[in-house]
Design a protein around this motif. Structure first.
Motif, short mmCIF file in Angstrom:
data_model
loop_
_atom_site.label_atom_id
_atom_site.label_comp_id
_atom_site.label_asym_id
_atom_site.label_seq_id
_atom_site.Cartn_x
_atom_site.Cartn_y
_atom_site.Cartn_z
N LEU A 88 21.14 -8.81 -6.93
CA LEU A 88 19.93 -9.59 -7.17
C LEU A 88 18.86 -9.32 -6.11
O LEU A 88 17.70 -9.10 -6.44
CB LEU A 88 20.25 -11.09 -7.21
CG LEU A 88 20.84 -11.60 -8.51
CD1 LEU A 88 21.31 -13.03 -8.35
CD2 LEU A 88 19.83 -11.49 -9.63
N TRP A 89 19.26 -9.32 -4.85
CA TRP A 89 18.31 -9.03 -3.79
C TRP A 89 17.75 -7.62 -3.92
O TRP A 89 16.56 -7.39 -3.70
CB TRP A 89 18.93 -9.23 -2.41
CG TRP A 89 18.94 -10.66 -2.01
CD1 TRP A 89 20.04 -11.47 -1.88
CD2 TRP A 89 17.81 -11.50 -1.73
NE1 TRP A 89 19.65 -12.73 -1.53
CE2 TRP A 89 18.29 -12.78 -1.44
CE3 TRP A 89 16.44 -11.28 -1.72
CZ2 TRP A 89 17.45 -13.84 -1.11
CZ3 TRP A 89 15.59 -12.33 -1.39
CH2 TRP A 89 16.10 -13.59 -1.10
N SER A 90 18.61 -6.67 -4.29
CA SER A 90 18.14 -5.29 -4.41
C SER A 90 17.16 -5.13 -5.58
O SER A 90 16.35 -4.21 -5.58
CB SER A 90 19.31 -4.32 -4.55
OG SER A 90 19.99 -4.53 -5.76
N LEU A 91 17.20 -6.02 -6.55
CA LEU A 91 16.21 -6.02 -7.63
C LEU A 91 14.97 -6.85 -7.27
O LEU A 91 13.85 -6.44 -7.54
CB LEU A 91 16.82 -6.59 -8.92
CG LEU A 91 17.82 -5.72 -9.67
CD1 LEU A 91 18.47 -6.52 -10.79
CD2 LEU A 91 17.14 -4.49 -10.21
N LEU A 92 15.20 -8.00 -6.67
CA LEU A 92 14.09 -8.92 -6.40
C LEU A 92 13.13 -8.41 -5.33
O LEU A 92 11.92 -8.65 -5.43
CB LEU A 92 14.64 -10.28 -5.98
CG LEU A 92 15.19 -11.15 -7.10
CD1 LEU A 92 15.90 -12.37 -6.54
CD2 LEU A 92 14.07 -11.57 -8.03
N ILE A 93 13.63 -7.72 -4.33
CA ILE A 93 12.76 -7.27 -3.24
C ILE A 93 11.66 -6.33 -3.74
O ILE A 93 10.47 -6.61 -3.57
CB ILE A 93 13.58 -6.66 -2.09
CG1 ILE A 93 14.39 -7.75 -1.39
CG2 ILE A 93 12.69 -5.92 -1.10
CD1 ILE A 93 15.43 -7.22 -0.42
N ASP A 112 0.44 -0.11 -1.25
CA ASP A 112 1.56 -0.52 -2.09
C ASP A 112 2.86 -0.33 -1.29
O ASP A 112 3.27 0.79 -1.00
CB ASP A 112 1.59 0.32 -3.37
CG ASP A 112 2.66 -0.13 -4.34
OD1 ASP A 112 3.35 -1.14 -4.06
OD2 ASP A 112 2.78 0.51 -5.40
N LEU A 113 3.49 -1.43 -0.95
CA LEU A 113 4.72 -1.39 -0.16
C LEU A 113 5.97 -1.27 -1.03
O LEU A 113 7.09 -1.24 -0.51
CB LEU A 113 4.81 -2.64 0.72
CG LEU A 113 3.68 -2.81 1.74
CD1 LEU A 113 3.78 -4.16 2.43
CD2 LEU A 113 3.70 -1.69 2.74
N THR A 114 5.80 -1.20 -2.35
CA THR A 114 6.94 -1.14 -3.26
C THR A 114 7.89 0.02 -2.97
O THR A 114 9.11 -0.19 -2.93
CB THR A 114 6.47 -1.11 -4.72
OG1 THR A 114 5.61 -2.23 -4.95
CG2 THR A 114 7.64 -1.15 -5.68
N PRO A 115 7.40 1.25 -2.75
CA PRO A 115 8.35 2.33 -2.45
C PRO A 115 9.19 2.07 -1.20
O PRO A 115 10.39 2.35 -1.18
CB PRO A 115 7.44 3.56 -2.27
CG PRO A 115 6.22 3.25 -3.05
CD PRO A 115 6.03 1.76 -2.90
N ALA A 116 8.58 1.51 -0.17
CA ALA A 116 9.33 1.20 1.05
C ALA A 116 10.38 0.13 0.78
O ALA A 116 11.52 0.22 1.24
CB ALA A 116 8.38 0.75 2.16
N MET A 117 10.01 -0.89 0.01
CA MET A 117 10.96 -1.96 -0.31
C MET A 117 12.06 -1.47 -1.25
O MET A 117 13.20 -1.92 -1.17
CB MET A 117 10.23 -3.15 -0.91
CG MET A 117 9.29 -3.85 0.06
SD MET A 117 10.14 -4.56 1.48
CE MET A 117 9.73 -3.40 2.77
N ALA A 118 11.74 -0.54 -2.14
CA ALA A 118 12.77 0.05 -3.01
C ALA A 118 13.77 0.84 -2.16
O ALA A 118 14.98 0.82 -2.43
CB ALA A 118 12.13 0.93 -4.07
N SER A 119 13.27 1.52 -1.14
CA SER A 119 14.16 2.26 -0.23
C SER A 119 15.07 1.29 0.51
O SER A 119 16.27 1.54 0.67
CB SER A 119 13.36 3.08 0.77
OG SER A 119 12.59 4.04 0.10
N PHE A 120 14.51 0.18 0.97
CA PHE A 120 15.30 -0.85 1.64
C PHE A 120 16.38 -1.39 0.70
O PHE A 120 17.53 -1.58 1.09
CB PHE A 120 14.38 -1.97 2.13
CG PHE A 120 15.09 -3.09 2.80
CD1 PHE A 120 15.65 -2.92 4.05
CD2 PHE A 120 15.20 -4.32 2.18
CE1 PHE A 120 16.32 -3.97 4.68
CE2 PHE A 120 15.85 -5.37 2.79
CZ PHE A 120 16.42 -5.20 4.05
N SER A 121 16.02 -1.61 -0.55
CA SER A 121 16.99 -2.09 -1.55
C SER A 121 18.08 -1.07 -1.81
O SER A 121 19.24 -1.43 -2.00
CB SER A 121 16.28 -2.41 -2.86
OG SER A 121 15.46 -3.53 -2.70
#
Length: 168
Positions: A88-93, A112-121
């Motif tokens: 869930l966290w890996s999807l929600l982030i 857009d911070l989405t790519p960085a957060m997807a990497s974190f996930s």
């Protein structure tokens, strides 16, 4: 089924094709410009019509995925609940980060911070896979077999703590 998979792949495949030919129709993005924020310069863009279709489609898929994870698995116990939380966290982030960016309420409207957060996930998922064997079939089998038993089952860890139990 293969037909459902083909239907689910339709929007992403069209998006890829339109991305490669964007200069002919500008359905993905147009109006690239230099944008400034926080002392930095960024490449700004305006989304085209098809990009909005793709964004809505992606958000619908993410919402359905989160709903499917929330419903049955949050009733699980201990170990299995931890696995569900990690997913869930890996999807929600990245989902939340992307949504905030698209709605222009992000921490950084220009970046857009989405790519960085997807990497974190992805790191969260990799750690869970390596440490807890996240995608094994055992949780599904356990749910089918143990929860359907009429006798009570209680599982303890090496420190005599309850890690799992069935509804009986």
């Amino acid at each position: 089924t293969p037909r459902r998979i083909a239907c689910l792949m339709l929007v992403p495949l069209i998006t890829i094709a339109l991305s490669f030919t964007n200069d002919a129709h500008y359905l993905i993005r147009f109006g690239l410009h230099e944008s400034y924020g926080g002392g930095l310069s960024f490449v700004g863009k305006t989304y085209g019509l098809w990009q909005w279709v793709q964004i809505v489609y992606s958000y619908i898929l993410m919402t359905v995925s989160i709903g499917l994870l929330l419903h049955p698995r949050m009733q699980a116990h201990g170990y299995f609940r931890d696995q569900t939380r990690a997913l869930l966290w890996s999807l929600l982030i990245p989902f939340t980060t992307s949504l905030l960016y698209v709605l222009h309420v992000s921490l950084s409207r220009h970046m857009d911070l989405t790519p960085a957060m997807a990497s974190f996930s992805a790191v969260i998922i990799v750690l869970r896979v390596l440490r807890y064997r996240l995608f094994e079939i055992v949780p599904v089998a356990r749910t089918c077999v143990v929860d359907s038993m009429s006798e009570g089952v209680l599982a303890l860890d090496q420190h005599d703590r309850v890690v799992d139990l069935n509804p009986s």
